[in-house]
Design a protein around this motif. Structure first.
Motif, PDB file in Angstrom:
ATOM      1  N   GLU A  10      28.004  33.193  36.209  1.00 23.28           N
ATOM      2  CA  GLU A  10      29.378  32.967  36.674  1.00 23.28           C
ATOM      3  C   GLU A  10      30.043  31.861  35.867  1.00 23.28           C
ATOM      4  O   GLU A  10      31.199  31.994  35.455  1.00 23.28           O
ATOM      5  N   ARG A  18      37.262  42.060  31.975  1.00 26.37           N
ATOM      6  CA  ARG A  18      36.690  43.290  31.429  1.00 26.37           C
ATOM      7  C   ARG A  18      37.613  43.826  30.337  1.00 26.37           C
ATOM      8  O   ARG A  18      38.827  43.623  30.372  1.00 26.37           O
ATOM      9  N   ILE A  23      40.066  42.913  35.632  1.00 20.61           N
ATOM     10  CA  ILE A  23      38.981  42.559  36.547  1.00 20.61           C
ATOM     11  C   ILE A  23      38.121  41.464  35.912  1.00 20.61           C
ATOM     12  O   ILE A  23      37.819  41.509  34.719  1.00 20.61           O
ATOM     13  N   THR A  27      31.999  40.508  37.449  1.00 24.04           N
ATOM     14  CA  THR A  27      31.686  41.625  38.343  1.00 24.04           C
ATOM     15  C   THR A  27      30.688  42.586  37.710  1.00 24.04           C
ATOM     16  O   THR A  27      29.877  43.185  38.408  1.00 24.04           O
ATOM     17  N   HIS A  28      30.730  42.710  36.390  1.00 22.49           N
ATOM     18  CA  HIS A  28      29.816  43.621  35.692  1.00 22.49           C
ATOM     19  C   HIS A  28      28.366  43.137  35.751  1.00 22.49           C
ATOM     20  O   HIS A  28      27.493  43.872  36.240  1.00 22.49           O
ATOM     21  N   ARG A  31      26.946  43.554  39.251  1.00 22.19           N
ATOM     22  CA  ARG A  31      26.599  44.945  39.609  1.00 22.19           C
ATOM     23  C   ARG A  31      25.317  45.388  38.909  1.00 22.19           C
ATOM     24  O   ARG A  31      24.486  46.093  39.501  1.00 22.19           O
ATOM     25  N   ASP A 116      26.717  51.030  34.467  1.00 22.92           N
ATOM     26  CA  ASP A 116      27.840  50.300  35.042  1.00 22.92           C
ATOM     27  C   ASP A 116      29.053  50.344  34.117  1.00 22.92           C
ATOM     28  O   ASP A 116      30.187  50.513  34.584  1.00 22.92           O
ATOM     29  N   SER A 120      32.663  52.066  35.194  1.00 16.18           N
ATOM     30  CA  SER A 120      33.922  51.322  35.057  1.00 16.18           C
ATOM     31  C   SER A 120      34.885  52.069  34.144  1.00 16.18           C
ATOM     32  O   SER A 120      36.095  52.154  34.421  1.00 16.18           O
TER      33      SER A 120
END
Length: 182
Positions: A10, A18, A23, A27-28, A31, A116, A120
């Protein structure tokens, strides 16, 4: 160790977005790590899921990963880190070769990541249509070659009982994204 890896990722990816959307980038990797954890993989592999893009896309280096998370996590991250000094084609061929011949945990990490990315991409394609391909270094044809090649090579050397469920999802998403076009 997993909460530490998540927090490290983070911090490393703070402010990044992204490629084809607004986004938050983190988040990638979250996931990817969650998919690996749901599959029941080791803490080291889950940590590598959080950290897999840190060296490639932030100022941190492999030594930072090794100091913070140990040699096994660093090995997994290193096996999946692209050399950005090489061309897109060279980098992608390297990933195809890696997914074909690597140890199974490296394969698990690569496919969790690529799945992933494709999911996306599929969402963004529904939103943007053909304009999506303008966001990438390589357009539809090269992306098709790459993802189909990954799908064709990802299970090489794995026994059926060593293939995680999400490996079966990957070729389906490749077909949806790159199969017959209207």
């Amino acid at each position: 160790m997993k909460p530490k890896a998540k927090a490290f990722a983070e911090k490393a990816h703070e402010g990044q977005k992204r490629k084809s959307s607004d986004i938050a980038y983190i988040t990638h990797p979250i996931r990817v790590a969650e998919r690996l954890e749901e599959a029941g993989f080791s803490d080291e592999l889950v940590c590598a899921g959080y950290l897999h893009d840190v060296v490639e896309d932030t100022p941190y280096e492999m030594e930072d990963i090794e100091v913070e998370f140990g040699p096994r996590v660093a090995h997994l991250v290193a096996a999946h880190t692209e050399d950005k000094s090489k061309s897109w084609q060279e980098r992608k061929q390297h990933t195809i070769d890696t997914v074909k011949y690597a140890e199974k945990e490296v394969k698990y990490l690569i496919i969790a990541d690529k799945l992933d990315n494709l999911l996306s991409m599929e969402q963004e394609y529904q939103r943007q249509g053909e304009a999506l391909w303008d966001n990438f270094n390589a357009g539809f044809d090269k992306q098709k070659w790459y993802n189909e090649s990954v799908a064709a090579n990802m299970s090489v050397g794995l026994k059926e009982d060593a293939i995680p469920a999400y490996f079966h999802e990957f070729p389906d998403v490749v077909e949806r994204m790159f199969g017959a076009r209207d």
